[in-house]
Design a protein around this motif. Structure first.
Motif, mmCIF file in Angstrom:
data_model
loop_
_atom_site.group_PDB
_atom_site.id
_atom_site.type_symbol
_atom_site.label_atom_id
_atom_site.label_comp_id
_atom_site.label_asym_id
_atom_site.label_seq_id
_atom_site.Cartn_x
_atom_site.Cartn_y
_atom_site.Cartn_z
ATOM 1 N N SER A 116 0.873 -1.280 0.092
ATOM 2 C CA SER A 116 0.118 0.024 0.019
ATOM 3 C C SER A 116 0.858 1.095 0.113
ATOM 4 C CB SER A 116 -0.727 -0.008 1.357
ATOM 5 O OG SER A 116 -0.253 0.152 2.271
ATOM 6 N N ALA A 117 0.405 2.332 -0.281
ATOM 7 C CA ALA A 117 0.916 3.461 -0.425
ATOM 8 C C ALA A 117 1.443 4.051 1.025
ATOM 9 C CB ALA A 117 0.313 4.639 -1.052
ATOM 10 N N PHE A 118 0.847 3.668 2.039
ATOM 11 C CA PHE A 118 1.125 4.236 3.368
ATOM 12 C C PHE A 118 2.400 3.083 4.031
ATOM 13 C CE2 PHE A 118 -3.078 5.890 2.628
ATOM 14 C CZ PHE A 118 -2.550 7.150 2.631
ATOM 15 N N ASN A 119 2.398 1.967 3.573
ATOM 16 C CA ASN A 119 3.068 0.835 4.055
ATOM 17 C C ASN A 119 3.732 -0.073 3.021
ATOM 18 O OD1 ASN A 119 4.673 -0.539 5.996
ATOM 19 N ND2 ASN A 119 2.778 -1.780 6.581
ATOM 20 N N ASN A 120 4.568 0.403 2.408
ATOM 21 C CA ASN A 120 4.979 -0.457 1.273
ATOM 22 C C ASN A 120 6.180 -1.163 1.504
ATOM 23 O OD1 ASN A 120 5.653 -1.379 -1.426
ATOM 24 N ND2 ASN A 120 4.833 0.383 -2.436
ATOM 25 N N GLN A 121 6.048 -2.355 1.903
ATOM 26 C CA GLN A 121 7.010 -3.469 2.595
ATOM 27 C C GLN A 121 7.805 -3.750 1.412
ATOM 28 O OE1 GLN A 121 4.506 -6.126 4.714
ATOM 29 N NE2 GLN A 121 5.373 -5.144 6.605
ATOM 30 N N MET A 122 7.238 -3.968 0.242
ATOM 31 C CA MET A 122 7.868 -4.350 -1.025
ATOM 32 C C MET A 122 9.063 -3.500 -1.310
ATOM 33 S SD MET A 122 7.973 -6.886 -3.262
ATOM 34 C CE MET A 122 6.664 -7.850 -3.168
ATOM 35 N N ARG A 123 8.364 -2.130 -1.733
ATOM 36 C CA ARG A 123 9.511 -1.119 -1.656
ATOM 37 C C ARG A 123 10.679 -1.155 -0.822
ATOM 38 N NH1 ARG A 123 10.927 4.091 -2.095
ATOM 39 N NH2 ARG A 123 10.935 4.998 -4.018
#
Length: 131
Positions: free
Chosen positions: A55-62
């Motif tokens: 998600s935009a607020f919690n982008n673990q992948m990024r």
């Protein structure tokens, strides 16, 4: 007829030895692109019913695919294995950004779980077996 596919870095002794062999066909691959990195992690974790938040607020992948050596498939495999094994909540920030650091991190976890003596003996046995 046998075809053998290996993945090695250009500065490794194995690469240097293979380069001298007749009939070798090297295929040079560049670093993985961020979208490819994400897809590798996504597919690997999906095998175990796990996923990273994107998600935009919690982008673990990024957070994972922007680590310094995430262009390296081995780094992604080891990082994904660590996340699969120990959970993904706050683990991503704790993962080292380099392959060397990640290997040290994994060995440290093994030492805490199995004991330093056990890991030392196991790695010693592996080393001796390659001689």
């Amino acid at each position: 007829r046998v075809t053998l596919v290996l993945s090695v870095t250009e500065d490794s002794p194995l690469h240097q030895a293979l380069a001298k062999r007749k009939g070798m066909v090297p295929v040079h691959l560049g670093p993985l692109e961020p979208l490819d990195r994400s897809e590798i992690v996504r597919r690997y974790l999906a095998i175990f019913g796990k996923k990273l938040e994107e998600s935009a607020f919690n982008n673990q992948m990024r957070q994972l695919v922007m680590k310094k050596e995430s262009h390296n498939p081995l780094f992604l495999k080891l990082a994904s294995e660590e996340l699969r094994e120990f959970g993904v909540s706050d683990q991503i920030r704790a993962l080292p950004p380099t392959l060397c650091g990640l290997i040290q991190h994994a060995l440290g976890c093994l030492e805490r779980e199995q004991g330093q003596d056990m890991v030392t003996v196991a790695l010693g046995a592996l080393h001796v077996s390659t001689k």
